[in-house]
Design a protein around this motif. Structure first.
Motif, PDB file in Angstrom:
ATOM      1  N   ARG A 104       0.718  -1.219   0.162  1.00  0.00           N
ATOM      2  CA  ARG A 104       0.075  -0.024   0.040  1.00  0.00           C
ATOM      3  C   ARG A 104       0.766   1.240  -0.103  1.00  0.00           C
ATOM      4  NH1 ARG A 104      -2.870  -3.817   2.965  1.00  0.00           N
ATOM      5  NH2 ARG A 104      -5.086  -4.116   2.483  1.00  0.00           N
ATOM      6  N   ARG A 105       0.302   2.334  -0.168  1.00  0.00           N
ATOM      7  CA  ARG A 105       0.997   3.683  -0.049  1.00  0.00           C
ATOM      8  C   ARG A 105       0.921   4.426   1.313  1.00  0.00           C
ATOM      9  NH1 ARG A 105       0.215   8.407  -4.568  1.00  0.00           N
ATOM     10  NH2 ARG A 105       1.858   9.568  -3.514  1.00  0.00           N
ATOM     11  N   ALA A 106       1.799   4.756   1.609  1.00  0.00           N
ATOM     12  CA  ALA A 106       2.030   5.519   2.737  1.00  0.00           C
ATOM     13  C   ALA A 106       1.842   6.957   2.795  1.00  0.00           C
ATOM     14  CB  ALA A 106       3.524   5.260   3.489  1.00  0.00           C
ATOM     15  N   TYR A 107       1.105   7.456   3.921  1.00  0.00           N
ATOM     16  CA  TYR A 107       0.531   8.823   3.790  1.00  0.00           C
ATOM     17  C   TYR A 107       1.009   9.181   5.446  1.00  0.00           C
ATOM     18  CZ  TYR A 107      -1.685   8.788  -0.683  1.00  0.00           C
ATOM     19  OH  TYR A 107      -1.836   8.424  -1.614  1.00  0.00           O
ATOM     20  N   THR A 108       1.879  10.384   5.511  1.00  0.00           N
ATOM     21  CA  THR A 108       2.484  10.714   6.737  1.00  0.00           C
ATOM     22  C   THR A 108       1.963  11.983   6.964  1.00  0.00           C
ATOM     23  OG1 THR A 108       4.471   9.322   6.045  1.00  0.00           O
ATOM     24  CG2 THR A 108       4.718  10.843   8.032  1.00  0.00           C
ATOM     25  N   ILE A 109       1.594  12.309   8.337  1.00  0.00           N
ATOM     26  CA  ILE A 109       1.104  13.616   8.584  1.00  0.00           C
ATOM     27  C   ILE A 109       2.438  14.537   8.952  1.00  0.00           C
ATOM     28  CG2 ILE A 109       0.127  14.793  10.519  1.00  0.00           C
ATOM     29  CD1 ILE A 109      -2.017  12.714  10.662  1.00  0.00           C
ATOM     30  N   ALA A 110       2.495  15.460   8.480  1.00  0.00           N
ATOM     31  CA  ALA A 110       3.782  16.123   8.784  1.00  0.00           C
ATOM     32  C   ALA A 110       3.673  17.650   8.841  1.00  0.00           C
ATOM     33  CB  ALA A 110       4.478  16.278   7.171  1.00  0.00           C
ATOM     34  N   GLU A 111       4.498  18.496   9.435  1.00  0.00           N
ATOM     35  CA  GLU A 111       4.425  19.723   9.977  1.00  0.00           C
ATOM     36  C   GLU A 111       4.587  20.746   8.603  1.00  0.00           C
ATOM     37  OE1 GLU A 111       3.603  21.422  12.820  1.00  0.00           O
ATOM     38  OE2 GLU A 111       3.440  19.571  13.723  1.00  0.00           O
ATOM     39  N   GLN A 154      -5.226   2.862   2.703  1.00  0.00           N
ATOM     40  CA  GLN A 154      -3.944   3.294   2.796  1.00  0.00           C
ATOM     41  C   GLN A 154      -3.527   3.219   4.143  1.00  0.00           C
ATOM     42  OE1 GLN A 154      -2.335   2.964   0.030  1.00  0.00           O
ATOM     43  NE2 GLN A 154      -3.862   3.538  -1.489  1.00  0.00           N
ATOM     44  N   ARG A 155      -2.416   3.522   4.543  1.00  0.00           N
ATOM     45  CA  ARG A 155      -1.935   3.737   5.847  1.00  0.00           C
ATOM     46  C   ARG A 155      -1.348   4.928   6.201  1.00  0.00           C
ATOM     47  NH1 ARG A 155      -4.285  -0.426   5.868  1.00  0.00           N
ATOM     48  NH2 ARG A 155      -3.300  -2.579   5.989  1.00  0.00           N
ATOM     49  N   ILE A 156      -1.827   5.676   7.047  1.00  0.00           N
ATOM     50  CA  ILE A 156      -1.479   7.130   7.515  1.00  0.00           C
ATOM     51  C   ILE A 156      -0.596   6.837   8.874  1.00  0.00           C
ATOM     52  CG2 ILE A 156      -2.194   9.356   8.464  1.00  0.00           C
ATOM     53  CD1 ILE A 156      -4.852   8.901   6.916  1.00  0.00           C
ATOM     54  N   PHE A 157       0.657   7.453   8.671  1.00  0.00           N
ATOM     55  CA  PHE A 157       1.874   7.350   9.798  1.00  0.00           C
ATOM     56  C   PHE A 157       1.690   8.464  10.370  1.00  0.00           C
ATOM     57  CE2 PHE A 157       2.752   3.927   7.000  1.00  0.00           C
ATOM     58  CZ  PHE A 157       3.510   2.872   7.609  1.00  0.00           C
ATOM     59  N   VAL A 158       1.737   8.672  11.838  1.00  0.00           N
ATOM     60  CA  VAL A 158       1.518   9.677  12.829  1.00  0.00           C
ATOM     61  C   VAL A 158       2.689   9.477  13.521  1.00  0.00           C
ATOM     62  CG1 VAL A 158       0.296  10.942  14.540  1.00  0.00           C
ATOM     63  CG2 VAL A 158      -0.797   9.648  12.627  1.00  0.00           C
TER      64      VAL A 158
END
Length: 191
Positions: A104-111, A154-158
Motif C-alpha cells: 500500500r501507499r504510506a501517507y505521513t502527517i507532517a508539519e 492506505q496507511r496514515i503514519f503519525v
C-alpha cells in the motif's frame, strides 16, 4: 567501528533539536490536500515510486532497517489504518513508512515547516505527506484528505511527539490530541 555520534541535550519533552533552513515555512494560500488533476496524480505516482526505490536503498543499506511482524500491517485486510511511531530519524522517518506500508501507499502527517525544505519541500505531498494545517479553516480539507486515503485502504503514519529526537528509544509523552483522528473516525490504530 563507527564514528562517535553527536550528543543532544533536551530540556523538556517539546525540544526540537533538528532544524531546517526555512523552519518558519507555512502552508501557502490555496494549498490543496487532495488533488484530482490527473497530471498531478500521475506525477505523484511516479514520485512515490521513485521514493520507494530510494527508500529501499537508503533504509536497507545505510540505516539497516528491518521490520518485525510487518505482516500485522497487512492483516487489516481491505481497511485503512493509522500507524503511530517514534520520530527518531530526520530523513529516515520520511522513507521508512513507505517500506512498512508496502504494497500500500504510506501517507505521513507532517508539519508545514517541511514545506520550506529546498526542492524537496515542493514535492512532499507527491510522496505522501499530509501537511498538518495551522488554521481551523483548513482543517476540513485536511480531514477529508485523510478520510479519502483511509477509504482507499492506505496507511496514515503519525509521529505524535512531532519533534525529531535522533535515535531516542523511549516513549515520550503524547500531546492530548495525539489520537484524536483515529478515535473520532473509529479507524484501527497500530503502533
Amino acid at each position: 567501528m563507527g564514528r562517535p555520534g553527536k550528543t543532544y541535550y533536551y530540556r523538556n519533552w517539546d525540544d526540537d533539536v533538528v532544524f531546517t533552513k526555512h523552519q518558519e515555512a507555512s502552508i501557502p494560500p490555496g494549498f490543496i490536500w487532495l488533488h484530482t488533476n490527473w497530471v498531478y496524480r500521475l506525477s505523484s505516482t511516479i514520485v512515490s515510486g521513485l521514493c520507494v526505490g530510494f527508500a529501499t536503498i537508503y533504509c536497507r543499506l545505510f540505516l539497516h532497517v528491518t521490520f518485525q511482524n510487518k505482516r500485522c500491517l497487512r492483516t487489516q485486510g481491505k481497511q485503512g489504518a493509522f500507524v503511530f511511531a517514534n520520530h527518531t530519524q530526520p530523513l529516515g522517518d520520511v522513507f521508512i513508512p513507505m517500506l512498512a506500508a508496502l504494497p500500500r501507499r504510506a501517507y505521513t502527517i507532517a508539519e508545514a515547516a517541511n514545506l520550506g525544505i529546498p526542492i524537496v519541500g515542493k514535492m512532499l505531498t507527491m510522496g505522501g505527506a499530509l501537511i498538518l494545517p495551522a488554521k481551523l479553516s483548513q482543517m476540513m480539507q485536511f480531514q477529508r484528505a485523510m478520510t479519502v486515503r483511509l477509504k482507499q485502504h492506505q496507511r496514515i503514519f503519525v509521529y505524535p511527539e512531532a519533534h525529531v529526537w535522533p535515535y531516542y528509544t523511549g516513549i515520550r509523552p503524547f500531546p492530548n490530541g495525539a489520537f484524536h483522528y483515529p478515535v473520532s473516525a473509529t479507524w484501527p490504530v497500530m503502533p
